[in-house]
Write an enzyme that holds these catalytic residues in place. Structure first.
Site, PDB file in Angstrom:
ATOM      1  N   LYS A 103      21.249 -12.311  32.152  1.00  0.00           N
ATOM      2  CA  LYS A 103      19.788 -12.578  32.233  1.00  0.00           C
ATOM      3  C   LYS A 103      19.999 -13.958  31.792  1.00  0.00           C
ATOM      4  O   LYS A 103      20.752 -14.325  31.147  1.00  0.00           O
ATOM      5  CB  LYS A 103      19.313 -11.447  31.306  1.00  0.00           C
ATOM      6  CG  LYS A 103      19.481  -9.835  32.016  1.00  0.00           C
ATOM      7  CD  LYS A 103      18.563  -9.474  31.272  1.00  0.00           C
ATOM      8  CE  LYS A 103      19.102  -7.902  30.763  1.00  0.00           C
ATOM      9  NZ  LYS A 103      17.893  -7.197  30.361  1.00  0.00           N
ATOM     10  N   TYR A 112      12.852  -3.867  38.452  1.00  0.00           N
ATOM     11  CA  TYR A 112      12.680  -3.007  37.258  1.00  0.00           C
ATOM     12  C   TYR A 112      11.491  -2.029  37.613  1.00  0.00           C
ATOM     13  O   TYR A 112      10.780  -1.559  36.629  1.00  0.00           O
ATOM     14  CB  TYR A 112      12.239  -3.987  36.014  1.00  0.00           C
ATOM     15  CG  TYR A 112      13.307  -4.729  35.305  1.00  0.00           C
ATOM     16  CD1 TYR A 112      14.564  -3.864  34.675  1.00  0.00           C
ATOM     17  CD2 TYR A 112      13.598  -6.064  35.288  1.00  0.00           C
ATOM     18  CE1 TYR A 112      15.395  -4.440  34.039  1.00  0.00           C
ATOM     19  CE2 TYR A 112      14.451  -6.685  34.511  1.00  0.00           C
ATOM     20  CZ  TYR A 112      15.436  -6.053  34.153  1.00  0.00           C
ATOM     21  OH  TYR A 112      16.449  -6.408  33.352  1.00  0.00           O
ATOM     22  N   PHE A 117       6.321  -3.042  28.151  1.00  0.00           N
ATOM     23  CA  PHE A 117       6.944  -4.371  28.169  1.00  0.00           C
ATOM     24  C   PHE A 117       7.449  -4.784  29.459  1.00  0.00           C
ATOM     25  O   PHE A 117       7.672  -5.810  29.818  1.00  0.00           O
ATOM     26  CB  PHE A 117       8.253  -4.290  27.335  1.00  0.00           C
ATOM     27  CG  PHE A 117       9.185  -3.256  27.572  1.00  0.00           C
ATOM     28  CD1 PHE A 117       9.945  -3.194  28.632  1.00  0.00           C
ATOM     29  CD2 PHE A 117       9.236  -1.906  26.979  1.00  0.00           C
ATOM     30  CE1 PHE A 117      10.958  -2.230  29.055  1.00  0.00           C
ATOM     31  CE2 PHE A 117      10.062  -0.942  27.278  1.00  0.00           C
ATOM     32  CZ  PHE A 117      10.910  -1.117  28.375  1.00  0.00           C
ATOM     33  N   ARG A 156      28.814   0.100  32.521  1.00  0.00           N
ATOM     34  CA  ARG A 156      27.770   0.387  31.473  1.00  0.00           C
ATOM     35  C   ARG A 156      28.527   0.622  29.959  1.00  0.00           C
ATOM     36  O   ARG A 156      27.854   0.119  28.890  1.00  0.00           O
ATOM     37  CB  ARG A 156      26.857   1.905  31.883  1.00  0.00           C
ATOM     38  CG  ARG A 156      26.195   1.593  32.979  1.00  0.00           C
ATOM     39  CD  ARG A 156      24.959   0.964  32.855  1.00  0.00           C
ATOM     40  NE  ARG A 156      24.112   1.669  31.950  1.00  0.00           N
ATOM     41  CZ  ARG A 156      22.827   1.182  31.758  1.00  0.00           C
ATOM     42  NH1 ARG A 156      22.317   0.236  32.186  1.00  0.00           N
ATOM     43  NH2 ARG A 156      21.998   1.674  30.858  1.00  0.00           N
ATOM     44  N   THR A 177      21.104  -0.271  25.368  1.00  0.00           N
ATOM     45  CA  THR A 177      20.008  -1.160  25.713  1.00  0.00           C
ATOM     46  C   THR A 177      19.694  -1.908  24.510  1.00  0.00           C
ATOM     47  O   THR A 177      19.511  -3.128  24.538  1.00  0.00           O
ATOM     48  CB  THR A 177      19.120  -0.328  25.982  1.00  0.00           C
ATOM     49  OG1 THR A 177      19.288   0.499  27.306  1.00  0.00           O
ATOM     50  CG2 THR A 177      17.718  -1.147  26.449  1.00  0.00           C
ATOM     51  N   ARG A 214      26.907  -6.164  24.228  1.00  0.00           N
ATOM     52  CA  ARG A 214      25.877  -6.257  23.400  1.00  0.00           C
ATOM     53  C   ARG A 214      26.110  -6.180  22.191  1.00  0.00           C
ATOM     54  O   ARG A 214      25.482  -6.782  21.057  1.00  0.00           O
ATOM     55  CB  ARG A 214      24.733  -5.361  23.808  1.00  0.00           C
ATOM     56  CG  ARG A 214      24.255  -5.648  25.329  1.00  0.00           C
ATOM     57  CD  ARG A 214      23.497  -4.457  25.747  1.00  0.00           C
ATOM     58  NE  ARG A 214      22.553  -4.765  27.165  1.00  0.00           N
ATOM     59  CZ  ARG A 214      22.009  -4.132  28.053  1.00  0.00           C
ATOM     60  NH1 ARG A 214      22.447  -2.919  27.464  1.00  0.00           N
ATOM     61  NH2 ARG A 214      21.374  -4.344  29.079  1.00  0.00           N
ATOM     62  N   ASN A 257      18.876  -8.981  25.445  1.00  0.00           N
ATOM     63  CA  ASN A 257      20.181  -8.339  25.639  1.00  0.00           C
ATOM     64  C   ASN A 257      21.144  -8.813  26.522  1.00  0.00           C
ATOM     65  O   ASN A 257      22.376  -7.987  26.881  1.00  0.00           O
ATOM     66  CB  ASN A 257      19.883  -6.788  25.365  1.00  0.00           C
ATOM     67  CG  ASN A 257      19.192  -6.341  26.411  1.00  0.00           C
ATOM     68  OD1 ASN A 257      19.014  -7.163  27.411  1.00  0.00           O
ATOM     69  ND2 ASN A 257      19.036  -4.825  26.810  1.00  0.00           N
ATOM     70  N   HIS A 273      22.616  -7.343  32.437  1.00  0.00           N
ATOM     71  CA  HIS A 273      22.079  -6.116  33.199  1.00  0.00           C
ATOM     72  C   HIS A 273      23.130  -5.493  33.948  1.00  0.00           C
ATOM     73  O   HIS A 273      24.147  -6.085  34.387  1.00  0.00           O
ATOM     74  CB  HIS A 273      20.875  -6.368  34.323  1.00  0.00           C
ATOM     75  CG  HIS A 273      20.463  -5.507  35.203  1.00  0.00           C
ATOM     76  ND1 HIS A 273      19.737  -4.188  34.949  1.00  0.00           N
ATOM     77  CD2 HIS A 273      21.195  -5.031  36.534  1.00  0.00           C
ATOM     78  CE1 HIS A 273      19.991  -3.487  35.707  1.00  0.00           C
ATOM     79  NE2 HIS A 273      20.718  -3.905  36.874  1.00  0.00           N
ATOM     80  N   GLU A 300      20.470  -1.911  43.990  1.00  0.00           N
ATOM     81  CA  GLU A 300      20.311  -3.105  43.367  1.00  0.00           C
ATOM     82  C   GLU A 300      21.290  -4.108  43.975  1.00  0.00           C
ATOM     83  O   GLU A 300      21.028  -5.194  44.281  1.00  0.00           O
ATOM     84  CB  GLU A 300      20.753  -2.902  41.904  1.00  0.00           C
ATOM     85  CG  GLU A 300      19.663  -2.229  41.129  1.00  0.00           C
ATOM     86  CD  GLU A 300      20.157  -2.224  39.504  1.00  0.00           C
ATOM     87  OE1 GLU A 300      18.921  -1.585  38.827  1.00  0.00           O
ATOM     88  OE2 GLU A 300      21.212  -2.318  39.264  1.00  0.00           O
TER      89      GLU A 300
HETATM   90  P1  RTP Z   1      19.180  -3.095  32.151  1.00  0.00           P
HETATM   91  O1  RTP Z   1      18.331  -2.218  33.133  1.00  0.00           O
HETATM   92  O2  RTP Z   1      18.857  -4.587  31.872  1.00  0.00           O
HETATM   93  O3  RTP Z   1      20.751  -3.223  32.140  1.00  0.00           O
HETATM   94  O4  RTP Z   1      19.124  -2.422  30.710  1.00  0.00           O
HETATM   95  P2  RTP Z   1      18.928  -0.936  30.283  1.00  0.00           P
HETATM   96  O5  RTP Z   1      19.400  -0.271  31.748  1.00  0.00           O
HETATM   97  O6  RTP Z   1      20.161  -0.860  29.341  1.00  0.00           O
HETATM   98  O7  RTP Z   1      17.706  -0.753  29.745  1.00  0.00           O
HETATM   99  P3  RTP Z   1      16.302  -0.371  30.438  1.00  0.00           P
HETATM  100  O8  RTP Z   1      15.765   0.808  29.791  1.00  0.00           O
HETATM  101  O9  RTP Z   1      16.620  -0.330  31.905  1.00  0.00           O
HETATM  102  O10 RTP Z   1      15.481  -1.571  29.906  1.00  0.00           O
HETATM  103  C1  RTP Z   1      15.573  -2.640  30.972  1.00  0.00           C
HETATM  104  C2  RTP Z   1      15.500  -3.886  30.193  1.00  0.00           C
HETATM  105  O11 RTP Z   1      14.017  -3.957  29.455  1.00  0.00           O
HETATM  106  C3  RTP Z   1      14.377  -4.631  28.109  1.00  0.00           C
HETATM  107  N1  RTP Z   1      13.685  -3.540  27.021  1.00  0.00           N
HETATM  108  N2  RTP Z   1      12.794  -3.995  26.422  1.00  0.00           N
HETATM  109  N3  RTP Z   1      11.529  -1.779  23.556  1.00  0.00           N
HETATM  110  C4  RTP Z   1      11.528  -2.938  24.438  1.00  0.00           C
HETATM  111  O12 RTP Z   1      11.042  -3.942  24.103  1.00  0.00           O
HETATM  112  C5  RTP Z   1      12.540  -2.848  25.538  1.00  0.00           C
HETATM  113  N4  RTP Z   1      12.992  -1.752  26.040  1.00  0.00           N
HETATM  114  C6  RTP Z   1      13.872  -2.156  26.962  1.00  0.00           C
HETATM  115  C7  RTP Z   1      15.668  -4.620  27.984  1.00  0.00           C
HETATM  116  O13 RTP Z   1      16.067  -6.141  28.265  1.00  0.00           O
HETATM  117  C8  RTP Z   1      16.362  -3.834  28.837  1.00  0.00           C
HETATM  118  O14 RTP Z   1      17.646  -4.285  29.095  1.00  0.00           O
END
Ligand code: RTP
Length: 148
Positions: A9, A49, A57, A85, A91, A102, A112, A115, A126
């Site tokens: 990212k 997303y 958010f 993963r 996350t 991370r 973070n 992705h 994706e």
């Molecule tokens: P990613 O999709 O980026 O690989 O991340 P992930 O599966 O670990 O997490 P996901 O729940 O899909 O969330 C996507 C991205 O949203 C941002 N996020 N911000 N509480 C918050 O402010 C919050 N929670 C999630 C993070 O950048 C996360 O990677």
């Protein structure tokens, strides 16, 4: 063979971590078959997303993502979705173990750096969202190439 979307990212790009992230996947033994740096449109970020559309958010995340740059990669290998993963960590970097990307390289959930697709089904969607079929290059590693 399994494929997944891994992306550095914009915060990861800004911090000079593209090479570090590629190194971890190469050294683990995975194969890079697609790579590009893009400045995604806001529509593309929203689509990417879409599962988070009800989260508070979501708008900020899409805006941040579309500001780019975003380094999209397609990696291939056995169990790459789950292992990718696991390599990323949680996350929230605060919950990520040392040794994970991370856990070693970042602090805030909104920054973070990486992705990765979270399931085989998501990975298929994706990879198709970010890459045209002709942008994925199949190649053999030296271990697979026979000499006479
Ligand atoms: P990613 O999709 O980026 O690989 O991340 P992930 O599966 O670990 O997490 P996901 O729940 O899909 O969330 C996507 C991205 O949203 C941002 N996020 N911000 N509480 C918050 O402010 C919050 N929670 C999630 C993070 O950048 C996360 O990677």
């Amino acid at each position: 063979m399994e494929r997944t979307l891994i992306a550095v990212k914009s915060d990861g790009v800004q911090r000079g971590l593209i090479g570090e992230i590629i190194k971890r996947f190469e050294h683990r033994g995975f194969k890079l078959i697609g790579l590009k740096m893009v400045k995604p449109t806001e529509d593309l970020a929203k689509h990417h997303y879409i599962d988070l559309k009800d989260k508070p958010f979501y708008a900020g995340l899409c805006k941040f993502t579309s500001a780019g740059p975003f380094v999209a990669m397609c990696w291939e290998g056995q169990n790459i979705v789950k292992m990718g993963r696991d390599m990323m960590g949680e996350t929230n970097p605060a919950d990520s173990k040392p040794g994970t990307i991370r856990g070693d390289l970042c602090v805030q959930v909104g920054r973070n750096i990486i992705h990765g697709s979270d399931s085989l089904e998501t990975a298929k969607k994706e990879v198709a969202l970010w890459f045209k079929p002709e942008e994925l290059i199949e190649w053999k590693s030296c271990a697979e190439v026979y000499t006479y």
